[in-house]
Design a protein around this motif. Structure first.
Motif, PDB file in Angstrom:
ATOM      1  N   TYR A  70       5.912 -34.225 -35.664  1.00 22.39           N
ATOM      2  CA  TYR A  70       6.325 -34.580 -34.091  1.00 22.39           C
ATOM      3  C   TYR A  70       6.814 -33.468 -34.454  1.00 22.39           C
ATOM      4  O   TYR A  70       8.371 -33.860 -35.129  1.00 22.39           O
ATOM      5  N   VAL A  71       7.457 -32.448 -33.426  1.00 22.36           N
ATOM      6  CA  VAL A  71       8.010 -31.495 -34.116  1.00 22.36           C
ATOM      7  C   VAL A  71       8.810 -31.085 -33.051  1.00 22.36           C
ATOM      8  O   VAL A  71       7.239 -30.139 -31.968  1.00 22.36           O
ATOM      9  N   LEU A  72       9.513 -30.784 -32.721  1.00 19.95           N
ATOM     10  CA  LEU A  72      10.576 -30.568 -31.561  1.00 19.95           C
ATOM     11  C   LEU A  72      10.499 -29.230 -31.318  1.00 19.95           C
ATOM     12  O   LEU A  72      11.951 -28.776 -32.795  1.00 19.95           O
ATOM     13  N   LEU A  73      10.788 -28.397 -30.763  1.00 18.38           N
ATOM     14  CA  LEU A  73      11.088 -26.715 -30.710  1.00 18.38           C
ATOM     15  C   LEU A  73      11.939 -26.897 -30.101  1.00 18.38           C
ATOM     16  O   LEU A  73      12.019 -26.497 -28.726  1.00 18.38           O
ATOM     17  N   LEU A  74      13.389 -26.452 -29.672  1.00 18.87           N
ATOM     18  CA  LEU A  74      14.608 -26.759 -29.339  1.00 18.87           C
ATOM     19  C   LEU A  74      14.575 -25.851 -28.731  1.00 18.87           C
ATOM     20  O   LEU A  74      15.700 -25.221 -27.651  1.00 18.87           O
ATOM     21  N   GLY A  75      15.237 -24.461 -29.368  1.00 14.81           N
ATOM     22  CA  GLY A  75      15.709 -22.937 -28.763  1.00 14.81           C
ATOM     23  C   GLY A  75      15.571 -22.137 -29.648  1.00 14.81           C
ATOM     24  O   GLY A  75      15.525 -22.208 -30.760  1.00 14.81           O
ATOM     25  N   ARG A  76      15.426 -21.361 -28.670  1.00 16.63           N
ATOM     26  CA  ARG A  76      15.333 -19.711 -29.511  1.00 16.63           C
ATOM     27  C   ARG A  76      16.224 -18.774 -29.115  1.00 16.63           C
ATOM     28  O   ARG A  76      16.771 -18.749 -28.632  1.00 16.63           O
ATOM     29  N   GLU A  77      16.638 -18.210 -30.379  1.00 18.84           N
ATOM     30  CA  GLU A  77      17.973 -16.951 -30.294  1.00 18.84           C
ATOM     31  C   GLU A  77      17.445 -15.907 -30.885  1.00 18.84           C
ATOM     32  O   GLU A  77      15.947 -15.584 -31.424  1.00 18.84           O
ATOM     33  N   ALA A  78      17.177 -14.969 -30.011  1.00 18.40           N
ATOM     34  CA  ALA A  78      16.778 -13.670 -30.165  1.00 18.40           C
ATOM     35  C   ALA A  78      17.598 -13.305 -30.788  1.00 18.40           C
ATOM     36  O   ALA A  78      18.839 -13.155 -30.554  1.00 18.40           O
ATOM     37  N   PRO A  79      16.995 -11.670 -31.086  1.00 26.29           N
ATOM     38  CA  PRO A  79      18.191 -10.551 -32.461  1.00 26.29           C
ATOM     39  C   PRO A  79      19.024  -9.832 -31.152  1.00 26.29           C
ATOM     40  O   PRO A  79      18.820  -9.809 -29.740  1.00 26.29           O
ATOM     41  N   PRO A  80      20.141  -9.758 -31.799  1.00 21.62           N
ATOM     42  CA  PRO A  80      21.131 -10.393 -32.835  1.00 21.62           C
ATOM     43  C   PRO A  80      21.071 -11.719 -33.045  1.00 21.62           C
ATOM     44  O   PRO A  80      22.125 -11.416 -31.843  1.00 21.62           O
ATOM     45  N   VAL A  81      21.093 -12.297 -34.139  1.00 23.42           N
ATOM     46  CA  VAL A  81      21.742 -13.800 -33.883  1.00 23.42           C
ATOM     47  C   VAL A  81      22.580 -13.881 -35.580  1.00 23.42           C
ATOM     48  O   VAL A  81      22.872 -13.255 -35.962  1.00 23.42           O
ATOM     49  N   ALA A  82      23.448 -14.848 -34.169  1.00 19.65           N
ATOM     50  CA  ALA A  82      24.756 -15.712 -35.622  1.00 19.65           C
ATOM     51  C   ALA A  82      24.739 -15.770 -36.358  1.00 19.65           C
ATOM     52  O   ALA A  82      23.977 -16.789 -36.982  1.00 19.65           O
ATOM     53  N   THR A  83      24.646 -15.114 -37.699  1.00 15.89           N
ATOM     54  CA  THR A  83      24.540 -15.510 -38.776  1.00 15.89           C
ATOM     55  C   THR A  83      25.628 -14.344 -39.952  1.00 15.89           C
ATOM     56  O   THR A  83      26.211 -13.406 -39.173  1.00 15.89           O
ATOM     57  N   SER A  84      25.525 -14.979 -41.064  1.00 14.96           N
ATOM     58  CA  SER A  84      26.611 -14.463 -41.891  1.00 14.96           C
ATOM     59  C   SER A  84      25.638 -12.929 -42.754  1.00 14.96           C
ATOM     60  O   SER A  84      25.882 -12.636 -44.209  1.00 14.96           O
ATOM     61  N   PHE A  85      24.301 -13.362 -42.596  1.00 16.62           N
ATOM     62  CA  PHE A  85      23.669 -12.924 -43.762  1.00 16.62           C
ATOM     63  C   PHE A  85      22.740 -11.618 -43.069  1.00 16.62           C
ATOM     64  O   PHE A  85      22.035 -12.156 -41.943  1.00 16.62           O
ATOM     65  N   PRO A  86      22.997  -9.911 -42.954  1.00 19.49           N
ATOM     66  CA  PRO A  86      22.438  -9.117 -42.301  1.00 19.49           C
ATOM     67  C   PRO A  86      20.886  -9.080 -42.616  1.00 19.49           C
ATOM     68  O   PRO A  86      19.676  -8.470 -41.475  1.00 19.49           O
ATOM     69  N   ALA A  87      20.459  -9.434 -43.254  1.00 18.02           N
ATOM     70  CA  ALA A  87      18.899  -9.588 -43.192  1.00 18.02           C
ATOM     71  C   ALA A  87      18.510 -10.462 -42.765  1.00 18.02           C
ATOM     72  O   ALA A  87      17.577 -10.390 -41.977  1.00 18.02           O
ATOM     73  N   LEU A  88      18.855 -11.599 -41.962  1.00 16.26           N
ATOM     74  CA  LEU A  88      18.452 -12.475 -40.759  1.00 16.26           C
ATOM     75  C   LEU A  88      18.535 -11.873 -39.442  1.00 16.26           C
ATOM     76  O   LEU A  88      17.672 -12.472 -38.674  1.00 16.26           O
ATOM     77  N   ALA A  89      19.936 -11.700 -39.218  1.00 13.49           N
ATOM     78  CA  ALA A  89      20.463 -11.332 -37.932  1.00 13.49           C
ATOM     79  C   ALA A  89      19.273 -10.139 -36.913  1.00 13.49           C
ATOM     80  O   ALA A  89      19.296 -10.910 -35.748  1.00 13.49           O
ATOM     81  N   ASP A  90      18.459  -9.711 -37.242  1.00 13.36           N
ATOM     82  CA  ASP A  90      17.776  -9.338 -37.209  1.00 13.36           C
ATOM     83  C   ASP A  90      16.255  -9.347 -36.513  1.00 13.36           C
ATOM     84  O   ASP A  90      15.539  -9.179 -36.310  1.00 13.36           O
ATOM     85  N   LEU A  91      15.975 -11.292 -36.952  1.00 10.23           N
ATOM     86  CA  LEU A  91      14.446 -11.694 -37.006  1.00 10.23           C
ATOM     87  C   LEU A  91      15.456 -12.946 -35.747  1.00 10.23           C
ATOM     88  O   LEU A  91      15.889 -13.620 -35.731  1.00 10.23           O
ATOM     89  N   PRO A  92      14.041 -13.016 -35.007  1.00 12.36           N
ATOM     90  CA  PRO A  92      14.649 -14.616 -33.784  1.00 12.36           C
ATOM     91  C   PRO A  92      14.695 -15.556 -35.043  1.00 12.36           C
ATOM     92  O   PRO A  92      14.304 -15.411 -36.111  1.00 12.36           O
TER      93      PRO A  92
END
Length: 159
Positions: A70-92
């Motif tokens: 049972y999967v609860l989808l809690l919150g979506r984050e639109a780019p730019p996403v706060a992360t220390s990995f530049p390769a992930l920052a532009d991904l939802p």
């Protein structure tokens, strides 16, 4: 556990043949997903704005076969996403909570639970796993993505 699992095409039923620790066979319900397809289904549901899904998963962690999830989808984050990995920052990204259940017992108490933040490429950077008697937290510390082949315009997971 050691063995081999097969699913029939187009969502049909499947089977598992365990060879160790004790040989036995288990049927898998129609629509059971293997781990990559389960992750892709979670990400697709998040991108579609769904609030919950309940796919069946076979990941080989229990000798009884498939697990209910049972999967609860809690919150979506639109780019730019706060992360220390530049390769992930532009991904939802999507925060999710997954509870795993024994289908054989129909017990409403989860066997274990996980919470994580998934990016649309399938990378999870924050993971919390609750096994009841102990809990583990994981944080992505290093990320090395392979180069995108020249024949692929956009890498993406497919359910």
């Amino acid at each position: 556990m050691t063995g081999e699992a097969h699913m029939r095409p187009r969502g049909g039923a499947g089977s598992v043949h365990y060879t160790a620790p004790a040989p036995h066979d288990v049927a898998l319900p129609a629509g059971t997903l293997f781990p990559v397809a389960h992750t892709a289904a979670v990400i697709a549901a998040g991108q579609a704005g769904q609030g919950e899904i309940a796919p069946i998963l076979f990941d080989g962690t229990v000798d009884s076969g498939a697990l209910g999830t049972y999967v609860l989808l809690l919150g979506r984050e639109a780019p730019p996403v706060a992360t220390s990995f530049p390769a992930l920052a532009d991904l939802p990204a999507q925060r999710v909570h997954v509870a795993y259940y024994n289908l054989a017992t129909r017990d409403m108490t989860p066997l274990f639970e996980t919470g994580m933040r998934y990016f649309t490429n399938g990378v999870a950077d924050r993971v919390d796993m609750d096994f009841g008697q102990f809990r583990m937290a994981g944080t992505l510390r290093e990320l090395r993505l392979p180069p995108v082949p020249g024949h692929c315009a956009t890498p993406r997971l497919r359910p």
